[in-house]
Scaffold this motif. Structure first.
Motif, PDB file in Angstrom:
ATOM      1  N   GLY A  30       4.986 -58.763  37.415  1.00 35.90           N
ATOM      2  CA  GLY A  30       3.603 -59.010  36.999  1.00 35.90           C
ATOM      3  C   GLY A  30       2.598 -58.891  38.132  1.00 35.90           C
ATOM      4  N   ALA A  31       2.909 -59.490  39.295  1.00 39.22           N
ATOM      5  CA  ALA A  31       1.970 -59.472  40.409  1.00 39.22           C
ATOM      6  C   ALA A  31       1.791 -58.072  40.977  1.00 39.22           C
ATOM      7  CB  ALA A  31       2.443 -60.422  41.506  1.00 39.22           C
ATOM      8  N   LEU A  32       2.840 -57.267  40.938  1.00 42.84           N
ATOM      9  CA  LEU A  32       2.750 -55.905  41.453  1.00 42.84           C
ATOM     10  C   LEU A  32       1.982 -55.005  40.495  1.00 42.84           C
ATOM     11  CD1 LEU A  32       6.428 -55.596  42.723  1.00 42.84           C
ATOM     12  CD2 LEU A  32       4.384 -55.697  44.159  1.00 42.84           C
ATOM     13  N   LEU A  33       2.222 -55.166  39.201  1.00 38.97           N
ATOM     14  CA  LEU A  33       1.611 -54.262  38.222  1.00 38.97           C
ATOM     15  C   LEU A  33       0.155 -54.603  37.919  1.00 38.97           C
ATOM     16  CD1 LEU A  33       4.567 -53.678  35.738  1.00 38.97           C
ATOM     17  CD2 LEU A  33       3.754 -52.217  37.596  1.00 38.97           C
ATOM     18  N   ARG A  34      -0.304 -55.789  38.328  1.00 44.99           N
ATOM     19  CA  ARG A  34      -1.720 -56.090  38.133  1.00 44.99           C
ATOM     20  C   ARG A  34      -2.583 -55.405  39.187  1.00 44.99           C
ATOM     21  NH1 ARG A  34      -2.523 -62.465  39.237  1.00 44.99           N
ATOM     22  NH2 ARG A  34      -4.128 -62.043  37.697  1.00 44.99           N
ATOM     23  N   ILE A  35      -1.959 -54.832  40.217  1.00 42.23           N
ATOM     24  CA  ILE A  35      -2.655 -54.073  41.257  1.00 42.23           C
ATOM     25  C   ILE A  35      -2.507 -52.585  40.947  1.00 42.23           C
ATOM     26  CG2 ILE A  35      -2.740 -53.563  43.735  1.00 42.23           C
ATOM     27  CD1 ILE A  35      -1.411 -56.295  44.208  1.00 42.23           C
TER      28      ILE A  35
END
Length: 543
Positions: free
Chosen positions: A388-393
């Protein structure tokens, strides 16, 4: 720093939790320039955001600490077997100050995009403050559980009372005294917070879709001798932890099948480990994670303990998990969770067959029309885990390939460290590594050490680019899946496979082969000249 200012560094590190801080320290000591970008206004990562009542680590505090510096272990005094969130945050702040790390961290800044340039072999990192950094090495220390997941229920914004998510708790705290409170969810954060909220609230209603297995913490205050013994041997203990399956010492793995002993002997062993508390029960027998019949013996033992503790038989049965194997969702560690349902001001409502239809201005309504009114709703609905944290960027690698497109059918990495098509980008405890199936501090230190050693290797040989080879990535993904399929873990609809996020690909994300085996594989790759990675010099030098 002024808007639109461009700054160059050897490395940009995203996130100032345990991983980001240690990575900063290692790079600084290795002579690399580095900048950490952190969304919060202080260090801490998950322990900065998760301030809900009762938040504490499920790994014993004497093991949930850095092991790289014996002096640090001697200087910090842990107070409890399982440290609370405030104590862990104080520890992280102590580390940041002790090593003067804050001067290289930009707080209250969220990374919005990171784009790779083939011509220069550098990344440009954009933030919500208008900054544009460039770096050779992009290190994502964004955490595995850092993007809160709110439920897909209509009307959330319509509620007129107080709303909270356990993953984004108000820093000033919340007082539920005299209030009617709803907690939606019964995962780890709910299991920790429900006993605390119940002691404050006039009435607490817990809405449960899927019950979770939980074991007692048997928490206690640490005495001086316990702390000093570990502090004196921290390096030795950390080296030993790196050879274990989960990076945790003291579990005492029993190399006997649960089906090879009598029912009486089996019960006695489960009881002994229940009395120890924490994850000790996970090592009771060697086939609980791989044999469904063996697993059922552990599952039924925990269900029997629930029935012993919870006085109302109907509530006890509702709290008993039955539709997935024991341990295949993250085992919870609690302090008086099941006992809380004996309180007269606590009610359990199952929403398995009668789900929440909508949040209303006064509370919520179930599908069958039943309505509830509350003064406050707590969403303990977990996280968009691991990806989640990677794909929100907006991350874009070679030829503009987005990470979201690359991972359209699930995350693909080599060793959980790099993604083919995204040169010079490292993911600390990324998908395909032990990460959430391990003591995170052990896995973080192993990854950070590996990345730093790798960058020193490249620098010594005038190499400017490292990228996972597609064939190596394919082989690792196949290996991760094959190992997972040898176990019962894929049988659970857990956040390990993204089942809690609608539309997320169902892929078992962590590596279940164990911390020791994984670290050995990483060491072999490095010893063989970073086998499976493509290494090249500066683009200008290669032409």
């Amino acid at each position: 720093m002024t808007s639109n200012q461009s700054l160059e560094f050897d490395s940009i590190i995203v996130g100032a939790g345990f991983a980001g801080l240690y990575q900063l320290l290692r790079l600084r000591r290795a002579g690399f320039s580095a900048r950490v970008i952190e969304a919060g206004d202080n260090v801490g990562g998950t322990w900065y955001w998760n301030r809900y009542p009762g938040a504490r680590c499920d790994i014993e505090s004497l093991q949930y600490q850095y092991g790289f510096d014996p002096d640090l272990a001697r200087e910090w005094r842990w107070t409890e077997r399982y440290a609370t969130q405030p104590e862990i945050l104080r520890y992280i702040e102590f580390v940041a100050d002790r090593y003067d790390l804050r001067r290289d961290i930009q707080f209250s800044t969220r990374v919005t995009a990171a784009h790779y340039d083939d011509a220069s072999a550098r990344w440009t990192v954009h933030t919500d403050r208008g900054d544009a950094y460039t770096c050779r090495w992009l290190i994502m220390a964004t955490g595995c559980l850092s993007v809160p997941k709110t439920p897909e229920v209509p009307g959330i914004d319509a509620f007129e009372g107080e709303s909270y998510h356990t993953g984004a708790w108000p820093h000033e705290g919340v007082d539920f005294t005299g209030k009617r409170v709803a907690v939606i969810g019964t995962g780890s954060s709910a299991i920790q917070s429900i006993p605390i909220i119940a002691r404050q609230a006039e009435h607490l209603t817990v809405f449960q879709r899927t019950p979770n297995f939980s074991v007692p913490a048997h928490n206690y205050l640490l005495d001086e001798s316990q702390w000093q013994e570990v502090a004196a041997r921290i390096a030795e203990l950390r080296a030993e932890a790196r050879t274990t399956s989960a990076g945790i010492l003291g579990i005492e793995l029993n190399d006997v099948s649960a089906l090879a002993v009598s029912e009486e002997e089996r019960r006695r062993e489960f009881e002994r480990r229940w009395a120890i508390g924490g994850f000790a029960i996970g090592g009771a027998f060697n086939d609980v994670a791989i044999n469904l019949d063996a697993n059922e013996t552990a599952a039924e033992f925990v269900r029997s303990k629930i029935r012993e503790i919870v006085q109302d038989p109907e509530t006890a049965e509702a709290l008993c998990p039955r539709d997935y194997p024991f341990g295949t969702k993250r085992l919870c560690v609690d302090i008086a969770y099941y006992e809380t349902f004996n309180r007269p001001n606590v009610k359990l409502v199952s929403i398995r067959d009668n789900p929440i239809a909508e949040i209303t201005p006064k509370g919520l309504r179930l599908q069958d029309g039943t309505e509830f009114e509350f003064d406050a709703i707590v969403y303990a609905t977990g996280f968009d885990a691991m990806t989640g944290a990677l794909l929100r960027i907006d991350i874009r690698g070679r030829n503009g390939l987005t990470l979201r497109d690359k991972w359209e059918h699930g995350p693909r990495t080599y060793l959980g460290l790099q993604v083919a098509g995204f040169p010079n980008m490292f993911t600390i405890t990324g998908p395909g590594s032990p990460s959430v199936l391990s003591n995170m501090i052990v896995s973080i230190e192993q990854h950070v050490d590996w990345v730093t050693d790798c960058l020193e290797y490249l620098r010594e040989r005038d190499l400017a680019v490292i990228e996972a080879a597609p064939a190596a990535e394919d082989a690792w993904v196949d290996h991760v899946n094959q190992v997972a399929d040898l176990t019962l873990y894929p049988r659970a609809n857990s956040w390990y496979i993204g089942a809690n996020v609608p539309g997320k690909p169902r892929v078992f994300m962590p590596y279940i082969g164990g911390v020791g085996l994984y670290a050995q594989k990483c060491a072999e790759v490095a010893a063989n000249g970073y086998e499976g990675f493509l290494l090249s010099p500066e683009p200008a030098l290669s032409r």
